[in-house]
Each structure stands twice: as C-alpha cells, then as structure tokens.
Design an enzyme around this catalytic site. Sequence first.
Site, mmCIF file in Angstrom:
data_model
loop_
_atom_site.group_PDB
_atom_site.id
_atom_site.type_symbol
_atom_site.label_atom_id
_atom_site.label_comp_id
_atom_site.label_asym_id
_atom_site.label_seq_id
_atom_site.Cartn_x
_atom_site.Cartn_y
_atom_site.Cartn_z
ATOM 1 N N SER A 238 1.035 -0.802 -0.190
ATOM 2 C CA SER A 238 -0.049 -0.153 0.205
ATOM 3 C C SER A 238 0.851 1.172 0.321
ATOM 4 O O SER A 238 0.102 2.491 -0.198
ATOM 5 C CB SER A 238 -1.155 -0.010 1.101
ATOM 6 O OG SER A 238 -0.330 -0.246 2.394
ATOM 7 N N ASP B 227 -0.263 8.110 8.693
ATOM 8 C CA ASP B 227 -1.136 7.529 9.229
ATOM 9 C C ASP B 227 -0.461 6.402 9.915
ATOM 10 O O ASP B 227 -1.600 5.698 10.842
ATOM 11 C CB ASP B 227 -2.134 6.893 8.184
ATOM 12 C CG ASP B 227 -1.398 6.203 7.656
ATOM 13 O OD1 ASP B 227 -0.296 5.376 7.677
ATOM 14 O OD2 ASP B 227 -2.420 5.412 6.812
ATOM 15 N N HIS C 32 1.977 4.736 6.578
ATOM 16 C CA HIS C 32 2.533 4.927 5.695
ATOM 17 C C HIS C 32 3.125 6.507 5.089
ATOM 18 O O HIS C 32 2.765 7.519 6.192
ATOM 19 C CB HIS C 32 1.495 5.157 4.101
ATOM 20 C CG HIS C 32 0.394 3.560 4.407
ATOM 21 N ND1 HIS C 32 -0.446 3.532 5.449
ATOM 22 C CD2 HIS C 32 0.650 2.330 3.681
ATOM 23 C CE1 HIS C 32 -0.931 2.094 5.047
ATOM 24 N NE2 HIS C 32 -0.115 1.499 4.036
#
Length: 320
Positions: free
Chosen positions: A47, A282, A285
């Site tokens: 991600s 966050d 990331h």
Amino acid sequence: MKLPHPHISFFCLCVLLSSSHASNTIISPVSAQKPCDFPAIFNLGDSNSDTGGLAAAFTPPNSPYGETYFHMPAGRFSDGRLIIDFIGGIFASLMPREEYFSKALYTFDIGQNDLGAGFFGNMSVEEVNESIPDIINKFSANVKSIYNLGARSFWIHNTGPIGCLPYILANFPSAKDSAGCAKPYNEVAKNFNLKLKEAVVQLRKDFPSAAFTYVDVYSVKYSLFRTPKRYGFELPTVACCGYGDNEYNYSGTAECGQLATVNGTQFIVGSCDRPSVRVNWDGIHYTEAAAKFVFDRISTGAFSDPRIPLKMACRRALID
Ligand SMILES: *[C@@H]1O[C@H](CO)[C@@H](O)[C@H](O)[C@H]1NC(C)=O
Ligand SMILES: *[C@@H]1O[C@H](CO)[C@@H](O)[C@H](O)[C@H]1NC(C)=O
Ligand SMILES: *[C@@H]1O[C@H](CO)[C@@H](O)[C@H](O)[C@H]1NC(C)=O
Ligand SMILES: *[C@@H]1O[C@H](CO)[C@@H](O)[C@H](O)[C@H]1NC(C)=O
C-alpha cells in the site's frame, strides 16, 4: 499476449513517460545514451505504492486520505501522491497495449507488509528475521514469472526503515537509535535489503537480457528521520493523521479517517495542520511530501545499483 493470472497482487499504473526532458544533472556514462522509451509502467507493491488496487478490492480509505493533492480520497494510503505517481505523472494514464508488456518498466516496492505481518502475527523479531530468505525466494520466483510474461526492465525498491514508523514504535517498545527509531526492527529491514540485493544479483545472472536496478529507498527515507530539519521536515516519527495516547500519535483502534471514541466523545480521526512538513501520514504510510522527497533523490540514479537513473532503467550497465 494476454496476461494469465498473476501470482502476486498486480496493481497497475499505466503511464506514458515523457522522453523529451533529458536529464542534464546526471554526470554518468549512461547520460550520453538515449533515455529509455518506456510506453508504460507496471508497479507491483504494497500500500506504500498502491494507487487503487486495495481500495477497489477491499475497503477504500476515507477522508482525510487524499486531502493534500486530490482533495478527496483517491484510493491511495497517503494524504496525496505516492512515489509511483511522481515516477509516472498521474495525468498521463492510459490503458496498456499488448506490446507494452515487454517494453514497460516494472517497479517493485515490497517488504514492509511482509515484515509487519510477521511482527503483528505473534512472531519474535528473530523469527521474522529468519523468515526473510523464504520471503525473498518467493519474491524471486514472482519476478521470474513476470520475466516469463515478457518483462525486461525492473526497478526494485528496497524496503524502508520499518522501525521508524509509528505503528511499530507505538506497539513494540524496544531499543532506540539516535533518530528515535526502533533499532532491532530496522536491523531486520536492513537484513531484508541485504538478501534482496543478493537476489537481484542472482536475477541478473539468471536473466542477462533483462535490466534489474536495485534502489536504496531505505537510505533516503532514513535521512528524513535522522536529519528532518535539514530537509524542511518535522516530527518524523509522529503520525500526522492519527490519534494515540503516546508520543507517536498512533493507535490501532483510532486510525486515520476512522471514528474514534475518547472519554465518551466520538470523533473522526483527522489530519494535522501541515502535512507538507511531515514524514509520516497515518502511522504506517508516508506523506506526499515524503514521497516527493524520495522520488527526487532516487530518480537521479544516485541511490541505484548500478547507478542508473530512472529514465535509463532499461539499461543493464554503465558500459554501452
Ligand atoms: C502467540 O505466541 C504464544 C507464545 O509463543 C503462543 O502461546 C500463542 O498461542 C500464540 N498466539 C497465536 C494467536 O498464535
Ligand atoms: C538476522 O539474520 C542474519 C542472518 O541472516 C543475522 O546476521 C542477523 O544478525 C540477524 N539479525 C537479527 C536482528 O536477528
Ligand atoms: C480524557 O480524560 C482524561 C482523564 O480525565 C484526560 O486526562 C484526557 O486528557 C482526556 N482526553 C481527551 C482527548 O479529552
Ligand atoms: C495527531 O493527530 C491529530 C488528529 O487526530 C492531529 O490533529 C494532530 O495534529 C496530530 N498531532 C501531531 C503532533 O501531528
């Protein structure tokens, strides 16, 4: 050629790379050569480099994800763009043509989830460390499959300093280095990168007609934790969008964009005031600002082995 079922998650950002802006800042033997004519980029990663695959398949991120650049959630796990967006240029997207598969650039940004899954899956640091050869063998096998589908240009990022991320720091108290990062966790990341680099050397031997560029993203990211002020950043180990009863502003039960309850009051976990000077978005990331910082440094080839810039990533070595 039709792509059969890929063996690994296949997130694709298909873009045209402009070949008109030749880099004039790189002094290296390859700079005398023509830039590569990549008609497309295929990215394979977690991600940190996913432009929408996970969001399409599972749960899309909520606001404030995307706020900096897109002004709405855009399937990315950041406040804005990712390194891959800067590599490709988000407005240039187009569907790939069949012949693009062999001519395309294949970028890899893998490792953080493999290590993280181990740490959060009840494995000791040593056990995760010992699982690395297995992870790398699977990586090599997947690269071979992609090669067999026609891919020839590979741009492989190593994994970042996972021990500097709030989700590790807040969950696993451990010895810190001078940057405030969790030392044993970064040791595992470094061992992963060592084995990854060895695997890339082997892939070059196995597939002499392909170009494999290993990119030391770890060092660039780590510089943001070691000397953030030098680069205009602050609070690198603190989540910008998070909530936690700790110095990392992170808790797995009140993540960015989620509804959290504290002292009986409900609220949506939102963003900090200035994501543009922050490294961590966050807890897991990176911010767009950090991604841009990394892109600016790695695209020159200064962190590549061999020292090949992004635009030359179809080349195998410095000699012509
Ligand atoms: C976690 O590890 C402990 C100690 O090794 C073990 O007793 C326990 O069953 C494990 N839990 C899970 C969910 O694997
Ligand atoms: C990880 O394993 C390597 C051998 O592959 C060893 O040299 C290293 O000391 C280990 N690191 C940790 C943190 O366990
Ligand atoms: C929740 O209550 C505790 C104890 O009264 C207090 O210390 C803390 O600051 C409160 N947290 C918030 C976010 O209001
Ligand atoms: C922690 O996250 C909150 C959002 O829940 C944000 O308002 C605050 O600015 C963050 N703190 C820091 C130091 O970034």
